[in-house]
Design a protein around this motif. Structure first.
Motif, PDB file in Angstrom:
ATOM      1  N   GLY A  40      -5.152   5.162  -6.263  1.00  0.00           N
ATOM      2  CA  GLY A  40      -6.220   5.995  -5.763  1.00  0.00           C
ATOM      3  C   GLY A  40      -6.492   5.777  -4.295  1.00  0.00           C
ATOM      4  O   GLY A  40      -5.840   4.977  -3.623  1.00  0.00           O
ATOM      5  N   LYS A  41      -7.453   6.517  -3.830  1.00  0.00           N
ATOM      6  CA  LYS A  41      -7.809   6.477  -2.414  1.00  0.00           C
ATOM      7  C   LYS A  41      -8.175   5.067  -1.971  1.00  0.00           C
ATOM      8  O   LYS A  41      -7.650   4.550  -0.985  1.00  0.00           O
ATOM      9  CB  LYS A  41      -8.975   7.422  -2.160  1.00  0.00           C
ATOM     10  CG  LYS A  41      -9.505   7.332  -0.755  1.00  0.00           C
ATOM     11  CD  LYS A  41     -10.803   8.099  -0.584  1.00  0.00           C
ATOM     12  CE  LYS A  41     -11.318   7.847   0.800  1.00  0.00           C
ATOM     13  NZ  LYS A  41     -12.713   7.980   0.943  1.00  0.00           N
ATOM     14  N   LEU A  42      -9.070   4.421  -2.703  1.00  0.00           N
ATOM     15  CA  LEU A  42      -9.538   3.093  -2.314  1.00  0.00           C
ATOM     16  C   LEU A  42      -8.404   2.072  -2.338  1.00  0.00           C
ATOM     17  O   LEU A  42      -8.280   1.250  -1.438  1.00  0.00           O
ATOM     18  CB  LEU A  42     -10.678   2.649  -3.225  1.00  0.00           C
ATOM     19  CG  LEU A  42     -11.339   1.321  -2.866  1.00  0.00           C
ATOM     20  CD1 LEU A  42     -11.906   1.373  -1.452  1.00  0.00           C
ATOM     21  CD2 LEU A  42     -12.440   0.997  -3.847  1.00  0.00           C
ATOM     22  N   THR A  43      -7.557   2.140  -3.339  1.00  0.00           N
ATOM     23  CA  THR A  43      -6.437   1.208  -3.461  1.00  0.00           C
ATOM     24  C   THR A  43      -5.475   1.373  -2.299  1.00  0.00           C
ATOM     25  O   THR A  43      -5.059   0.383  -1.684  1.00  0.00           O
ATOM     26  CB  THR A  43      -5.691   1.426  -4.792  1.00  0.00           C
ATOM     27  OG1 THR A  43      -6.618   1.295  -5.860  1.00  0.00           O
ATOM     28  CG2 THR A  43      -4.572   0.433  -4.973  1.00  0.00           C
ATOM     29  N   ASP A  44      -5.102   2.611  -1.992  1.00  0.00           N
ATOM     30  CA  ASP A  44      -4.185   2.862  -0.879  1.00  0.00           C
ATOM     31  C   ASP A  44      -4.783   2.400   0.442  1.00  0.00           C
ATOM     32  O   ASP A  44      -4.103   1.780   1.260  1.00  0.00           O
ATOM     33  CB  ASP A  44      -3.839   4.352  -0.779  1.00  0.00           C
ATOM     34  CG  ASP A  44      -2.826   4.785  -1.818  1.00  0.00           C
ATOM     35  OD1 ASP A  44      -2.091   3.925  -2.331  1.00  0.00           O
ATOM     36  OD2 ASP A  44      -2.768   5.988  -2.112  1.00  0.00           O
ATOM     37  N   THR A  45      -6.047   2.697   0.639  1.00  0.00           N
ATOM     38  CA  THR A  45      -6.700   2.324   1.893  1.00  0.00           C
ATOM     39  C   THR A  45      -6.768   0.810   2.031  1.00  0.00           C
ATOM     40  O   THR A  45      -6.470   0.264   3.099  1.00  0.00           O
ATOM     41  CB  THR A  45      -8.110   2.936   1.959  1.00  0.00           C
ATOM     42  OG1 THR A  45      -7.996   4.362   1.822  1.00  0.00           O
ATOM     43  CG2 THR A  45      -8.778   2.637   3.278  1.00  0.00           C
ATOM     44  N   ALA A  46      -7.116   0.112   0.960  1.00  0.00           N
ATOM     45  CA  ALA A  46      -7.214  -1.347   1.010  1.00  0.00           C
ATOM     46  C   ALA A  46      -5.850  -1.995   1.231  1.00  0.00           C
ATOM     47  O   ALA A  46      -5.714  -2.901   2.058  1.00  0.00           O
ATOM     48  CB  ALA A  46      -7.842  -1.870  -0.273  1.00  0.00           C
ATOM     49  N   LYS A  47      -4.834  -1.529   0.510  1.00  0.00           N
ATOM     50  CA  LYS A  47      -3.495  -2.086   0.693  1.00  0.00           C
ATOM     51  C   LYS A  47      -2.977  -1.781   2.099  1.00  0.00           C
ATOM     52  O   LYS A  47      -2.317  -2.604   2.718  1.00  0.00           O
ATOM     53  CB  LYS A  47      -2.532  -1.530  -0.350  1.00  0.00           C
ATOM     54  CG  LYS A  47      -2.716  -2.142  -1.707  1.00  0.00           C
ATOM     55  CD  LYS A  47      -1.630  -1.690  -2.661  1.00  0.00           C
ATOM     56  CE  LYS A  47      -1.777  -2.416  -3.980  1.00  0.00           C
ATOM     57  NZ  LYS A  47      -0.643  -2.194  -4.865  1.00  0.00           N
ATOM     58  N   GLY A  48      -3.281  -0.600   2.578  1.00  0.00           N
ATOM     59  CA  GLY A  48      -2.854  -0.232   3.930  1.00  0.00           C
ATOM     60  C   GLY A  48      -3.489  -1.124   4.978  1.00  0.00           C
ATOM     61  O   GLY A  48      -2.822  -1.582   5.902  1.00  0.00           O
ATOM     62  N   LEU A  49      -4.764  -1.391   4.819  1.00  0.00           N
ATOM     63  CA  LEU A  49      -5.451  -2.260   5.769  1.00  0.00           C
ATOM     64  C   LEU A  49      -4.867  -3.671   5.711  1.00  0.00           C
ATOM     65  O   LEU A  49      -4.645  -4.298   6.749  1.00  0.00           O
ATOM     66  CB  LEU A  49      -6.952  -2.291   5.475  1.00  0.00           C
ATOM     67  CG  LEU A  49      -7.810  -3.082   6.447  1.00  0.00           C
ATOM     68  CD1 LEU A  49      -7.662  -2.561   7.872  1.00  0.00           C
ATOM     69  CD2 LEU A  49      -9.262  -3.044   6.016  1.00  0.00           C
ATOM     70  N   GLY A  50      -4.578  -4.147   4.520  1.00  0.00           N
ATOM     71  CA  GLY A  50      -3.978  -5.471   4.371  1.00  0.00           C
ATOM     72  C   GLY A  50      -2.614  -5.559   5.035  1.00  0.00           C
ATOM     73  O   GLY A  50      -2.305  -6.542   5.722  1.00  0.00           O
ATOM     74  N   ASN A  51      -1.792  -4.538   4.835  1.00  0.00           N
ATOM     75  CA  ASN A  51      -0.474  -4.526   5.467  1.00  0.00           C
ATOM     76  C   ASN A  51      -0.581  -4.432   6.987  1.00  0.00           C
ATOM     77  O   ASN A  51       0.204  -5.044   7.708  1.00  0.00           O
ATOM     78  CB  ASN A  51       0.381  -3.376   4.931  1.00  0.00           C
ATOM     79  CG  ASN A  51       1.100  -3.746   3.667  1.00  0.00           C
ATOM     80  OD1 ASN A  51       1.609  -4.847   3.531  1.00  0.00           O
ATOM     81  ND2 ASN A  51       1.129  -2.828   2.724  1.00  0.00           N
ATOM     82  N   GLU A  52      -1.537  -3.672   7.450  1.00  0.00           N
ATOM     83  CA  GLU A  52      -1.716  -3.538   8.891  1.00  0.00           C
ATOM     84  C   GLU A  52      -2.137  -4.875   9.510  1.00  0.00           C
ATOM     85  O   GLU A  52      -1.606  -5.281  10.550  1.00  0.00           O
ATOM     86  CB  GLU A  52      -2.760  -2.460   9.182  1.00  0.00           C
ATOM     87  CG  GLU A  52      -2.687  -1.936  10.584  1.00  0.00           C
ATOM     88  CD  GLU A  52      -3.538  -0.704  10.804  1.00  0.00           C
ATOM     89  OE1 GLU A  52      -3.878  -0.461  11.961  1.00  0.00           O
ATOM     90  OE2 GLU A  52      -3.863   0.009   9.825  1.00  0.00           O
ATOM     91  N   ILE A  53      -3.054  -5.572   8.870  1.00  0.00           N
ATOM     92  CA  ILE A  53      -3.506  -6.875   9.364  1.00  0.00           C
ATOM     93  C   ILE A  53      -2.356  -7.887   9.337  1.00  0.00           C
ATOM     94  O   ILE A  53      -2.129  -8.610  10.311  1.00  0.00           O
ATOM     95  CB  ILE A  53      -4.708  -7.382   8.548  1.00  0.00           C
ATOM     96  CG1 ILE A  53      -5.927  -6.513   8.845  1.00  0.00           C
ATOM     97  CG2 ILE A  53      -5.002  -8.842   8.832  1.00  0.00           C
ATOM     98  CD1 ILE A  53      -7.087  -6.726   7.890  1.00  0.00           C
ATOM     99  N   ALA A  54      -1.621  -7.920   8.224  1.00  0.00           N
ATOM    100  CA  ALA A  54      -0.492  -8.849   8.114  1.00  0.00           C
ATOM    101  C   ALA A  54       0.578  -8.529   9.152  1.00  0.00           C
ATOM    102  O   ALA A  54       1.174  -9.438   9.754  1.00  0.00           O
ATOM    103  CB  ALA A  54       0.097  -8.792   6.709  1.00  0.00           C
ATOM    104  N   GLY A  55       0.822  -7.255   9.378  1.00  0.00           N
ATOM    105  CA  GLY A  55       1.805  -6.849  10.382  1.00  0.00           C
ATOM    106  C   GLY A  55       1.402  -7.281  11.779  1.00  0.00           C
ATOM    107  O   GLY A  55       2.231  -7.761  12.559  1.00  0.00           O
ATOM    108  N   ASN A  56       0.125  -7.129  12.089  1.00  0.00           N
ATOM    109  CA  ASN A  56      -0.352  -7.575  13.404  1.00  0.00           C
ATOM    110  C   ASN A  56      -0.202  -9.081  13.563  1.00  0.00           C
ATOM    111  O   ASN A  56       0.173  -9.565  14.635  1.00  0.00           O
ATOM    112  CB  ASN A  56      -1.816  -7.169  13.610  1.00  0.00           C
ATOM    113  CG  ASN A  56      -1.972  -5.700  13.921  1.00  0.00           C
ATOM    114  OD1 ASN A  56      -1.105  -5.094  14.539  1.00  0.00           O
ATOM    115  ND2 ASN A  56      -3.068  -5.119  13.491  1.00  0.00           N
TER     116      ASN A  56
END
Length: 60
Positions: free
Chosen positions: A2-18
């Motif tokens: 869902g929306k919340l799951t995708d957004t949360a996983k995306g934010l996590g990947n973005e932080i880890a990538g940085n």
């Protein structure tokens, strides 16, 4: 997902990538920096997918 799951996983990947990019800079490791950049882009795409799902009501 869902929306919340995708957004949360995306934010996590973005932080880890940085973090990986910063570590790659500190260690002068271009491979780790590139891996971090790829993970950051993946996170951005996941967040975008979450926004689309939110706009469509999770019907996709």
């Amino acid at each position: 997902m869902g929306k919340l799951t995708d957004t949360a996983k995306g934010l996590g990947n973005e932080i880890a990538g940085n973090a990986k990019q910063a570590a790659g800079d500190a260690r002068n490791d271009p491979a780790q920096k590139a891996e971090g950049a790829a993970q950051e882009r993946k996170g951005e795409l996941q967040q975008a997918a979450g926004k689309v799902k939110g706009a469509l009501g999770d019907r996709i």
